[in-house]
Write a protein that holds these residues in place. Structure first.
Motif, PDB file in Angstrom:
ATOM      1  N   UNK A 159       0.836  -1.193   0.000  1.00  0.00           N
ATOM      2  CA  UNK A 159       0.000   0.000   0.000  1.00  0.00           C
ATOM      3  C   UNK A 159       0.880   1.256   0.000  1.00  0.00           C
ATOM      4  N   UNK A 160       1.802   1.352   0.901  1.00  0.00           N
ATOM      5  CA  UNK A 160       2.703   2.495   0.994  1.00  0.00           C
ATOM      6  C   UNK A 160       3.822   2.169   1.963  1.00  0.00           C
ATOM      7  N   UNK A 161       4.755   3.091   2.105  1.00  0.00           N
ATOM      8  CA  UNK A 161       5.882   2.858   3.000  1.00  0.00           C
ATOM      9  C   UNK A 161       6.923   1.980   2.344  1.00  0.00           C
ATOM     10  N   UNK A 162       7.791   1.390   3.159  1.00  0.00           N
ATOM     11  CA  UNK A 162       8.844   0.547   2.626  1.00  0.00           C
ATOM     12  C   UNK A 162       9.335  -0.432   3.672  1.00  0.00           C
ATOM     13  N   UNK A 163      10.034  -1.459   3.169  1.00  0.00           N
ATOM     14  CA  UNK A 163      10.702  -2.438   4.022  1.00  0.00           C
ATOM     15  C   UNK A 163      12.162  -2.428   3.590  1.00  0.00           C
ATOM     16  N   UNK A 164      13.057  -2.299   4.549  1.00  0.00           N
ATOM     17  CA  UNK A 164      14.491  -2.269   4.252  1.00  0.00           C
ATOM     18  C   UNK A 164      15.173  -3.387   5.029  1.00  0.00           C
ATOM     19  N   UNK A 172      10.632  -2.538   8.977  1.00  0.00           N
ATOM     20  CA  UNK A 172       9.381  -2.627   8.236  1.00  0.00           C
ATOM     21  C   UNK A 172       8.559  -1.388   8.548  1.00  0.00           C
ATOM     22  N   UNK A 173       8.575  -0.430   7.647  1.00  0.00           N
ATOM     23  CA  UNK A 173       7.804   0.803   7.812  1.00  0.00           C
ATOM     24  C   UNK A 173       6.712   0.849   6.746  1.00  0.00           C
ATOM     25  N   UNK A 174       6.105  -0.311   6.485  1.00  0.00           N
ATOM     26  CA  UNK A 174       5.067  -0.371   5.458  1.00  0.00           C
ATOM     27  C   UNK A 174       3.698  -0.097   6.073  1.00  0.00           C
ATOM     28  N   UNK A 175       2.827   0.465   5.266  1.00  0.00           N
ATOM     29  CA  UNK A 175       1.467   0.749   5.713  1.00  0.00           C
ATOM     30  C   UNK A 175       0.738  -0.561   6.015  1.00  0.00           C
ATOM     31  N   UNK A 176       0.997  -1.590   5.217  1.00  0.00           N
ATOM     32  CA  UNK A 176       0.352  -2.887   5.442  1.00  0.00           C
ATOM     33  C   UNK A 176       0.634  -3.398   6.856  1.00  0.00           C
ATOM     34  N   UNK A 177       1.896  -3.341   7.276  1.00  0.00           N
ATOM     35  CA  UNK A 177       2.262  -3.819   8.616  1.00  0.00           C
ATOM     36  C   UNK A 177       1.604  -2.968   9.692  1.00  0.00           C
ATOM     37  N   UNK A 178       1.589  -1.657   9.481  1.00  0.00           N
ATOM     38  CA  UNK A 178       0.954  -0.775  10.462  1.00  0.00           C
ATOM     39  C   UNK A 178      -0.535  -1.062  10.571  1.00  0.00           C
ATOM     40  N   UNK A 181      -1.069  -4.267  12.498  1.00  0.00           N
ATOM     41  CA  UNK A 181      -0.877  -4.120  13.946  1.00  0.00           C
ATOM     42  C   UNK A 181      -2.062  -3.393  14.571  1.00  0.00           C
ATOM     43  N   UNK A 182      -2.668  -2.446  13.838  1.00  0.00           N
ATOM     44  CA  UNK A 182      -3.865  -1.757  14.341  1.00  0.00           C
ATOM     45  C   UNK A 182      -5.022  -2.744  14.438  1.00  0.00           C
ATOM     46  N   UNK A 183      -5.180  -3.574  13.395  1.00  0.00           N
ATOM     47  CA  UNK A 183      -6.247  -4.598  13.413  1.00  0.00           C
ATOM     48  C   UNK A 183      -6.075  -5.528  14.618  1.00  0.00           C
TER      49      UNK A 183
END
Length: 190
Positions: A159-164, A172-178, A181-183
């Motif tokens: 979706x957005x952000x990135x994984x390095x 992992x600063x991806x929107x999917x991961x965030x 974690x909210x879910x």
């Protein structure tokens, strides 16, 4: 077709590293390390961009002669010769084409190590602009305290952000991961 990752496994990575190490030594002796790296990168891009070529290197139904003939034609058309061309032909003759993408990555890692360059794997939701790439490279150079070579992968599911990933460190600063974690937090609240 999305680029599939390497078939991680000790056997495959061992085969890839042995072949890559032998090629690296030959390239050093011939003072052709960068030329070979360029040719291998070119062939690696051809593999990524062609479903037919991916099928050719991964499908055991093709005979060694069929693979070698097709690879020779592709190398000629792509203008890849010398050590890299001979190497790819050898890999085809030994029925090891399935490991070629891992061999190409292993060779790149050897070159980077020899030059003191840190390799970072970056996954983004969409293809970045040159400015974004330069910003990412500069930030990683500051963190790694060394020159950084980027392997970029596009994964629209982020979706957005990135994984390095640098070595064993991963951010992992991806929107999917965030969102996940909210879910999860919302489920725990219920």
């Amino acid at each position: 077709m999305a680029q599939s990752g390497s078939q991680e496994g000790p056997l495959l990575s061992g085969v890839a590293m042995r072949y890559a190490s032998a090629l690296f030594e030959l390239a050093q002796e011939a003072k052709a390390v960068d030329a070979v790296a360029g040719d291998l990168d070119h062939f690696g891009r051809l593999i990524q961009e062609s479903a037919d070529l991916q099928r050719l290197i991964r499908n055991p139904v093709f005979t060694a002669e069929e693979q070698a003939g097709a690879i020779a034609a592709i190398l000629d058309k792509a203008g890849i010769s010398g050590l890299a061309g001979n190497f790819i032909r050898l890999v085809a003759s030994k029925r090891r084409l399935f490991a070629l993408p891992d061999m190409i990555r292993a060779y790149g890692d050897l070159v980077a190590d020899a030059k003191g360059i840190v390799r970072a794997h970056v996954t983004l939701a969409e293809a970045p602009s040159d400015k974004v790439m330069n910003d990412i490279k500069a930030a990683l150079r500051d963190v790694a305290k060394a020159d950084v070579a980027l392997d970029v992968k596009i994964d629209p599911s982020l979706i957005g952000g990135l994984i390095v990933k640098i070595g064993s460190r991963m951010v992992d600063a991806s929107v999917r991961t965030k969102l996940n974690s909210i879910r999860l937090a919302m489920k725990e609240v219920r």
